[in-house]
Design a protein around this motif. Structure first.
Motif, PDB file in Angstrom:
ATOM      1  N   TYR A  12       0.828  -1.191   0.000  1.00 15.34           N
ATOM      2  CA  TYR A  12       0.000   0.000   0.000  1.00 15.34           C
ATOM      3  C   TYR A  12       0.871   1.253   0.000  1.00 15.34           C
ATOM      4  O   TYR A  12       0.723   2.124   0.847  1.00 15.34           O
ATOM      5  CB  TYR A  12      -0.938  -0.011   1.211  1.00 15.34           C
ATOM      6  N   TYR A  13       1.785   1.352  -0.948  1.00 19.80           N
ATOM      7  CA  TYR A  13       2.749   2.450  -0.980  1.00 19.80           C
ATOM      8  C   TYR A  13       2.080   3.819  -0.994  1.00 19.80           C
ATOM      9  O   TYR A  13       2.343   4.660  -0.133  1.00 19.80           O
ATOM     10  CB  TYR A  13       3.673   2.339  -2.209  1.00 19.80           C
ATOM     11  N   TYR A  14       1.224   4.052  -1.976  1.00 21.96           N
ATOM     12  CA  TYR A  14       0.625   5.372  -2.127  1.00 21.96           C
ATOM     13  C   TYR A  14      -0.259   5.707  -0.936  1.00 21.96           C
ATOM     14  O   TYR A  14      -0.198   6.801  -0.386  1.00 21.96           O
ATOM     15  CB  TYR A  14      -0.188   5.463  -3.426  1.00 21.96           C
ATOM     16  N   LEU A  15      -1.092   4.767  -0.536  1.00 22.53           N
ATOM     17  CA  LEU A  15      -2.031   5.004   0.558  1.00 22.53           C
ATOM     18  C   LEU A  15      -1.301   5.376   1.856  1.00 22.53           C
ATOM     19  O   LEU A  15      -1.592   6.414   2.463  1.00 22.53           O
ATOM     20  CB  LEU A  15      -2.901   3.771   0.795  1.00 22.53           C
ATOM     21  N   ILE A  16      -0.362   4.571   2.258  1.00 28.09           N
ATOM     22  CA  ILE A  16       0.337   4.824   3.527  1.00 28.09           C
ATOM     23  C   ILE A  16       1.156   6.104   3.454  1.00 28.09           C
ATOM     24  O   ILE A  16       1.187   6.884   4.411  1.00 28.09           O
ATOM     25  CB  ILE A  16       1.190   3.595   3.919  1.00 28.09           C
ATOM     26  N   ALA A  17       1.782   6.353   2.316  1.00 29.85           N
ATOM     27  CA  ALA A  17       2.579   7.581   2.176  1.00 29.85           C
ATOM     28  C   ALA A  17       1.697   8.828   2.225  1.00 29.85           C
ATOM     29  O   ALA A  17       2.170   9.907   2.613  1.00 29.85           O
ATOM     30  CB  ALA A  17       3.364   7.546   0.873  1.00 29.85           C
ATOM     31  N   SER A  18       0.433   8.698   1.856  1.00 30.94           N
ATOM     32  CA  SER A  18      -0.446   9.868   1.816  1.00 30.94           C
ATOM     33  C   SER A  18      -1.152  10.143   3.148  1.00 30.94           C
ATOM     34  O   SER A  18      -1.782  11.186   3.308  1.00 30.94           O
ATOM     35  CB  SER A  18      -1.492   9.702   0.715  1.00 30.94           C
ATOM     36  N   LEU A  19      -1.046   9.226   4.105  1.00 32.89           N
ATOM     37  CA  LEU A  19      -1.733   9.409   5.389  1.00 32.89           C
ATOM     38  C   LEU A  19      -0.950  10.361   6.291  1.00 32.89           C
ATOM     39  O   LEU A  19       0.277  10.314   6.331  1.00 32.89           O
ATOM     40  CB  LEU A  19      -1.900   8.057   6.093  1.00 32.89           C
ATOM     41  N   PRO A  20      -1.661  11.209   7.041  1.00 34.62           N
ATOM     42  CA  PRO A  20      -0.965  12.123   7.963  1.00 34.62           C
ATOM     43  C   PRO A  20      -0.363  11.359   9.139  1.00 34.62           C
ATOM     44  O   PRO A  20      -0.850  10.291   9.515  1.00 34.62           O
ATOM     45  CB  PRO A  20      -2.072  13.074   8.432  1.00 34.62           C
ATOM     46  N   GLU A  21       0.687  11.925   9.703  1.00 36.93           N
ATOM     47  CA  GLU A  21       1.373  11.306  10.840  1.00 36.93           C
ATOM     48  C   GLU A  21       0.468  11.329  12.077  1.00 36.93           C
ATOM     49  O   GLU A  21      -0.243  12.293  12.325  1.00 36.93           O
ATOM     50  CB  GLU A  21       2.664  12.068  11.154  1.00 36.93           C
TER      51      GLU A  21
ATOM     52  N   PHE B 250     -10.368   8.005   7.080  1.00 36.03           N
ATOM     53  CA  PHE B 250      -9.364   6.970   6.835  1.00 36.03           C
ATOM     54  C   PHE B 250      -9.971   5.829   6.022  1.00 36.03           C
ATOM     55  O   PHE B 250      -9.381   5.369   5.040  1.00 36.03           O
ATOM     56  CB  PHE B 250      -8.806   6.470   8.178  1.00 36.03           C
ATOM     57  N   LEU B 251     -11.160   5.388   6.431  1.00 35.01           N
ATOM     58  CA  LEU B 251     -11.827   4.307   5.691  1.00 35.01           C
ATOM     59  C   LEU B 251     -12.123   4.713   4.249  1.00 35.01           C
ATOM     60  O   LEU B 251     -11.980   3.897   3.336  1.00 35.01           O
ATOM     61  CB  LEU B 251     -13.119   3.891   6.389  1.00 35.01           C
ATOM     62  N   ALA B 252     -12.506   5.959   4.047  1.00 39.19           N
ATOM     63  CA  ALA B 252     -12.767   6.440   2.688  1.00 39.19           C
ATOM     64  C   ALA B 252     -11.497   6.366   1.840  1.00 39.19           C
ATOM     65  O   ALA B 252     -11.554   5.998   0.660  1.00 39.19           O
ATOM     66  CB  ALA B 252     -13.308   7.866   2.729  1.00 39.19           C
ATOM     67  N   CYS B 253     -10.362   6.696   2.434  1.00 40.11           N
ATOM     68  CA  CYS B 253      -9.080   6.589   1.712  1.00 40.11           C
ATOM     69  C   CYS B 253      -8.765   5.133   1.387  1.00 40.11           C
ATOM     70  O   CYS B 253      -8.197   4.831   0.336  1.00 40.11           O
ATOM     71  CB  CYS B 253      -7.939   7.157   2.561  1.00 40.11           C
ATOM     72  N   CYS B 254      -9.120   4.241   2.299  1.00 39.48           N
ATOM     73  CA  CYS B 254      -8.790   2.828   2.137  1.00 39.48           C
ATOM     74  C   CYS B 254      -9.700   2.108   1.146  1.00 39.48           C
ATOM     75  O   CYS B 254      -9.267   1.155   0.498  1.00 39.48           O
ATOM     76  CB  CYS B 254      -8.881   2.107   3.482  1.00 39.48           C
TER      77      CYS B 254
END
Length: 173
Positions: free
Chosen positions: A4-13, A27-31
């Motif tokens: 999940y490269y793009y997804l995890i990289a796009s999530l805020p810290e 978060f669920l919407a992103c997933c």
């Protein structure tokens, strides 16, 4: 295991001492369109007590131990016996003791939250851009969501109300 490269990289810290930068629904919407159906269903149904999913069985062991230690120390503080057998963890015992001796319940929750975040970081370890990291992020978000439900002013008002009631009872004796 999916990547999940793009997804995890796009999530805020996410930080134990920070605010929720994203809601769990966001978060669920992103997933939804970026993870497998199976992972999405597990994420959708995720609770802090879940036992299924990447990383989640390891989290469940830790979380169960932490909760049993909390129950044990609370029982001992109340002078009650704790008859449930469990594997004692020295680090968890120290953290729980620190939390139970905190100035107020919110500070205690923050001590526990920091310990839970540290444990999740340890469980994720060197996993990057995979289900372990994604589910670790989801659990952290659930922890922050729980903490954000605490309202300091409302809690202080309730504490004052309870304390005033106790004082009235004591003075009426």
């Amino acid at each position: 295991m999916a990547s999940y490269y793009y997804l995890i990289a796009s999530l805020p810290e996410l930080r134990a001492d920070g605010e929720m930068p994203i809601t769990y629904d966001e978060f669920l919407a992103c997933c939804q369109s970026n993870v497998s159906e199976k992972d999405y269903e597990l994420l959708k149904d995720l609770t802090l007590s879940s036992k299924e999913g990447p990383l989640i069985s390891e989290w469940a062991k830790f979380y169960g131990t932490l909760n049993r230690e909390l129950a044990y120390q609370r029982s001992m503080n109340l002078g009650r016996n704790y008859t449930t057998a469990y594997d004692k963890d020295g680090a968890a015992a120290q953290v729980v003791a620190a939390a139970l001796s905190a100035k107020n319940p919110l500070e205690a929750e923050r001590i526990l939250l920091e310990y839970e975040f540290e444990n999740l970081d340890s469980l994720v370890g060197l996993h990057m851009f995979d289900g372990w990291e994604l589910f670790g992020y989801a659990v952290k978000l659930k922890l922050l969501e729980r903490q954000s439900s605490f309202e300091k002013d409302k809690g202080q008002a309730e504490f004052k109300s309870l304390f005033d009631e106790i004082q009235k009872r004591v003075y009426s004796l």
